[in-house]
Design an enzyme around this catalytic site. Structure first.
Site, PDB file in Angstrom:
ATOM      1  CG  ASN A 123      20.124  36.638  37.739  1.00 18.94           C
ATOM      2  OD1 ASN A 123      19.616  37.837  38.300  1.00 18.94           O
ATOM      3  ND2 ASN A 123      21.991  35.963  37.772  1.00 18.94           N
ATOM      4  N   GLY A 132      39.768  36.399  36.873  1.00 22.92           N
ATOM      5  CA  GLY A 132      39.813  36.218  37.524  1.00 22.92           C
ATOM      6  C   GLY A 132      40.355  34.034  37.448  1.00 22.92           C
ATOM      7  NE  ARG A 146      22.721  38.655  41.225  1.00 23.11           N
ATOM      8  CZ  ARG A 146      23.037  39.181  39.370  1.00 23.11           C
ATOM      9  NH1 ARG A 146      22.483  39.059  39.248  1.00 23.11           N
ATOM     10  NH2 ARG A 146      23.639  40.544  40.353  1.00 23.11           N
ATOM     11  NE  ARG A 157      29.173  48.141  35.453  1.00 21.78           N
ATOM     12  CZ  ARG A 157      28.524  47.180  36.131  1.00 21.78           C
ATOM     13  NH1 ARG A 157      29.320  46.301  36.761  1.00 21.78           N
ATOM     14  NH2 ARG A 157      26.977  46.056  36.007  1.00 21.78           N
ATOM     15  N   GLY A 186      34.973  35.041  35.822  1.00 21.83           N
ATOM     16  CA  GLY A 186      35.597  34.576  34.660  1.00 21.83           C
ATOM     17  C   GLY A 186      37.478  35.270  34.315  1.00 21.83           C
ATOM     18  CG  ASP A 223      36.100  37.996  26.216  1.00 23.07           C
ATOM     19  OD1 ASP A 223      36.936  37.738  26.101  1.00 23.07           O
ATOM     20  OD2 ASP A 223      35.148  37.907  26.079  1.00 23.07           O
ATOM     21  CG  PHE A 224      39.973  40.829  30.479  1.00 22.03           C
ATOM     22  CD1 PHE A 224      38.255  41.370  30.906  1.00 22.03           C
ATOM     23  CD2 PHE A 224      41.053  41.343  30.482  1.00 22.03           C
ATOM     24  CE1 PHE A 224      38.859  42.264  31.660  1.00 22.03           C
ATOM     25  CE2 PHE A 224      41.021  42.579  31.983  1.00 22.03           C
ATOM     26  CZ  PHE A 224      39.832  42.424  31.726  1.00 22.03           C
ATOM     27  NE  ARG A 225      36.476  34.925  26.435  1.00 22.17           N
ATOM     28  CZ  ARG A 225      36.259  34.057  26.839  1.00 22.17           C
ATOM     29  NH1 ARG A 225      35.708  32.916  26.914  1.00 22.17           N
ATOM     30  NH2 ARG A 225      34.927  34.984  27.279  1.00 22.17           N
ATOM     31  CE  LYS A 255      22.470  35.328  32.853  1.00 21.07           C
ATOM     32  NZ  LYS A 255      23.079  35.628  33.437  1.00 21.07           N
ATOM     33  CD  GLU A 299      27.872  36.220  41.379  1.00 20.52           C
ATOM     34  OE1 GLU A 299      27.110  37.194  42.000  1.00 20.52           O
ATOM     35  OE2 GLU A 299      27.932  35.769  40.474  1.00 20.52           O
ATOM     36  CG  HIS A 341      29.817  40.971  42.015  1.00 21.92           C
ATOM     37  ND1 HIS A 341      31.425  42.146  41.331  1.00 21.92           N
ATOM     38  CD2 HIS A 341      29.161  40.636  40.853  1.00 21.92           C
ATOM     39  CE1 HIS A 341      30.861  42.123  39.807  1.00 21.92           C
ATOM     40  NE2 HIS A 341      29.577  41.563  39.763  1.00 21.92           N
TER      41      HIS A 341
HETATM   42  P1  AMP Z   1      31.774  37.200  34.086  1.00 22.80           P
HETATM   43  O1  AMP Z   1      31.532  38.181  33.994  1.00 22.80           O
HETATM   44  O2  AMP Z   1      32.264  36.130  35.427  1.00 22.80           O
HETATM   45  O3  AMP Z   1      31.122  35.575  33.422  1.00 22.80           O
HETATM   46  O4  AMP Z   1      33.455  36.862  33.672  1.00 22.80           O
HETATM   47  C1  AMP Z   1      33.304  37.103  31.845  1.00 22.80           C
HETATM   48  C2  AMP Z   1      34.534  37.780  31.235  1.00 22.80           C
HETATM   49  O5  AMP Z   1      35.639  36.791  31.629  1.00 22.80           O
HETATM   50  C3  AMP Z   1      34.684  37.457  29.444  1.00 22.80           C
HETATM   51  O6  AMP Z   1      34.261  38.590  29.272  1.00 22.80           O
HETATM   52  C4  AMP Z   1      36.104  36.766  29.678  1.00 22.80           C
HETATM   53  O7  AMP Z   1      36.913  38.796  29.187  1.00 22.80           O
HETATM   54  C5  AMP Z   1      36.512  36.431  30.948  1.00 22.80           C
HETATM   55  N1  AMP Z   1      37.144  35.300  30.750  1.00 22.80           N
HETATM   56  C6  AMP Z   1      35.978  34.241  30.391  1.00 22.80           C
HETATM   57  N2  AMP Z   1      37.026  33.135  30.322  1.00 22.80           N
HETATM   58  C7  AMP Z   1      38.053  33.744  30.064  1.00 22.80           C
HETATM   59  C8  AMP Z   1      39.521  32.504  29.712  1.00 22.80           C
HETATM   60  N3  AMP Z   1      39.410  31.284  29.665  1.00 22.80           N
HETATM   61  N4  AMP Z   1      40.724  33.760  29.681  1.00 22.80           N
HETATM   62  C9  AMP Z   1      40.351  35.319  29.842  1.00 22.80           C
HETATM   63  N5  AMP Z   1      39.487  35.966  29.672  1.00 22.80           N
HETATM   64  C10 AMP Z   1      38.644  34.990  30.342  1.00 22.80           C
END
Ligand code: AMP
Length: 400
Positions: free
Chosen positions: A7, A333, A91, A241, A331, A283-285, A14, A385, A180
Site C-alpha cells: 500500500n 465502527g 492497493r 473531511r 476504527g 480522533d473520536f476518542r 505499508k 483490507e 474503500h
Molecule cells: P481507521 O481509519 O479505520 O484506522 O480509524 C481511525 C479512527 O478510529 C481514529 O481516528 C479514531 O477516531 C477511531 N478509533 C480508533 N479506536 C477507537 C476507539 N477505541 N474508540 C473510539 N474511536 C476509535
C-alpha cells in the site's frame, strides 16, 4: 499462497506478507519519510515485537529493497527467498471506469492507471511508483492491482451520475466512483457468512466508519450505491473531511476569505469534519472525552455525525427496498459502542433494536449487536483490507 500486499503513498509504503491459506499475517511493516531526511523502517514478524529503525530510503525502490531484505533475513525473516512468495497485490486507489475488478499488471495496465490519474492526482502516481519499484525488484512474481473503486463499478447510472450537464460525464468522466471498495466487499461477504446465507439473497448496508468514512448498499453481493463520490470528500462527516455540503459554500468562503476555491477544497479535505467542527481533534476518542467533559460543540458534533450516518442508512434501505443487515466497521465502527448506539437510536422504524449489552461488549471482533429476531440484523465486523487485497490477488493469479 503467500501474498505480499503493498500500500504505497507518495512518501510511505505499508506492507503485509499474508498466508491466504491460514488467513494469517506472517510479517508486516511500514516505510515512512521515503525520500525525506529521517526515513524510518518499522517491521514486525508475526505477533512478535515491532522494531523501528532509521534507514536511508532515497526512493521507493530503496524502500522495497529494505522490505525484501527484512522478509528474507535469516533472523528476522519469514521466508528463505522470494521464491516462497507467490504474488504481490498492490492497493490501487482509482481504477476509473476502466477497472471493474482486480487485474494482473502489465505495461498496458500501468498506462491505464496513469490515464485515470487526474481523478486521484495524489494517490495514483504514488501507486505507480510503488508498482514499478516492486516489479523492478521482484520481476519473476505476478503483480496484481486491486482498486478501491472497483467494487462500486456495479452501480447503475441512476446511482453514479451527478445531475450536472451530461457532457461533463462524457468529456471528463465526472461521476460517483466510491472508495474503500476492498473493505465494503470484505465486510459484506463476512456479513453473509455470519448470517449463514448466500450473499446473493441479501441486502446489506456497510458502514465503514474510520478516519475516512463511507457507507454502501450491497444487494445480492453487488454495490448499488455508495456515499463517496468523484473523490473521497463526499458523503459522511469524517475525521477531517466535511462530507456532503452545498457546493455553493466553496466560492462563498473563497470570496469571504480571499482564498482560491482549491484552497477551500483543501480545507474541506484536511481541516473540516469532526476536527473542523470541534477544533479538538480528528480522533473520536478525544471528541467523546471532550463531550463527556461538557464541551457542547463536541456533543453536537457526535450528534451530527450519527445523524448523517442514520440518514444514509435510511436512504440505502429505500434504494434496496429493504435491508437484512447493517454492518459497522473500521476504527470508529468497530470500537466505539457509543457512536453505534447513537446511530441505532434512529433505526427502530426499520424493525430492529440494539442490544445494549452486546453492543457494549463488541469491540474489535465480529459480533451481532441487535436483539434476536429483529431485522435488519446489526453487526460489528472488523475490516481487513489487506486480507481482501490478498484474496483478490490469489483469485486473479489463480485464473491466469
Ligand atoms: P481507521 O481509519 O479505520 O484506522 O480509524 C481511525 C479512527 O478510529 C481514529 O481516528 C479514531 O477516531 C477511531 N478509533 C480508533 N479506536 C477507537 C476507539 N477505541 N474508540 C473510539 N474511536 C476509535
Amino acid at each position: 499462497m503467500k501474498v505480499l500486499v503493498i500500500n504505497c503513498g507518495s512518501s510511505s509504503l505499508k506492507f503485509q506478507l499474508i498466508d491466504t491459506a491460514e488467513n494469517s499475517v506472517l510479517a508486516k511493516g511500514l516505510c515512512e519519510r521515503i525520500g525525506i531526511d529521517g526515513s524510518n523502517f518499522e517491521y514486525r514478524k508475526g505477533d512478535g515485537e515491532k522494531t523501528s529503525a532509521l534507514k536511508e530510503m532515497k526512493d521507493h525502490k530503496d524502500a522495497v529493497a529494505l522490505v525484501i531484505a527484512a522478509l528474507t533475513d535469516p533472523e528476522t525473516g519469514v521466508v528463505s527467498s522470494l521464491k516462497e512468495i507467490d504474488a504481490v497485490g498492490h492497493r490501487t486507489v482509482h481504477g476509473g471506469e476502466k477497472f471493474k475488478q482486480a487485474v494482473r499488471i502489465d505495461e498496458d495496465v500501468i498506462a491505464a492507471i496513469e490515464e485515470v490519474s487526474d481523478l486521484a492526482p495524489l494517490h495514483n502516481p504514488a501507486c505507480i511508483i510503488g508498482i514499478r519499484a516492486c516489479m523492478d525488484l521482484m520481476p519473476d512474481l505476478p503483480h496484481v492491482a486491486v482498486f478501491d473503486t472497483a467494487f462500486h463499478q456495479t452501480m447503475k447510472p441512476e446511482a453514479y451520475l451527478y445531475a450536472i450537464p451530461y457532457e461533463y460525464y462524457e468529456k471528463y468522466k465526472v461521476r460517483r466512483y466510491g472508495f474503500h471498495g476492498t473493505s465494503h466487499a470484505y465486510v459484506s461477504s463476512r456479513a453473509a457468512d455470519m448470517l449463514k446465507k448466500d450473499i446473493k439473497d441479501l441486502k446489506i448496508i456497510v458502514c465503514h466508519l474510520g478516519n475516512g468514512a463511507s457507507i454502501s448498499a450491497v444487494q445480492g453481493g453487488q454495490c448499488v450505491d455508495t456515499s463517496m463520490g468523484l473523490t473521497p470528500l463526499e458523503g459522511l462527516i469524517m475525521g477531517t473531511r466535511s462530507g456532503d455540503i452545498d457546493p455553493a459554500v466553496i466560492p462563498f468562503i473563497a470570496g469571504k476569505e480571499g482564498i482560491s476555491c482549491d484552497a477551500v477544497v483543501d480545507i474541506l479535505n484536511k481541516k473540516s469534519g469532526v476536527l473542523g467542527l470541534t477544533g479538538v481533534s480528528s480522533d473520536f476518542r478525544d471528541i467523546v472525552k471532550a463531550a463527556e467533559g461538557g464541551s457542547e460543540i463536541s456533543e453536537i458534533t457526535l450528534r451530527a455525525y450519527s445523524l448523517r450516518v442514520a440518514k444514509y442508512i435510511g436512504a440505502y434501505a429505500a434504494a434496496m427496498n429493504g435491508v437484512d443487515a447493517i454492518a459497522f466497521t473500521a476504527g470508529v465502527g468497530e470500537n466505539d459502542a457509543g457512536i453505534r448506539g447513537r446511530i441505532c437510536q434512529y433505526l427502530g422504524f426499520l424493525g430492529t433494536e440494539l442490544d445494549e449489552e452486546r453492543n457494549k461488549e463488541a469491540r474489535g471482533r465480529e459480533a451481532v449487536i441487535s436483539k434476536d429476531g429483529g431485522k435488519p440484523v446489526l453487526m460489528v465486523i472488523p475490516t481487513n483490507e489487506e486480507l481482501s487485497i490478498a484474496m483478490q490477488t490469489v483469485e486473479i493469479v489463480g485464473r491466469a
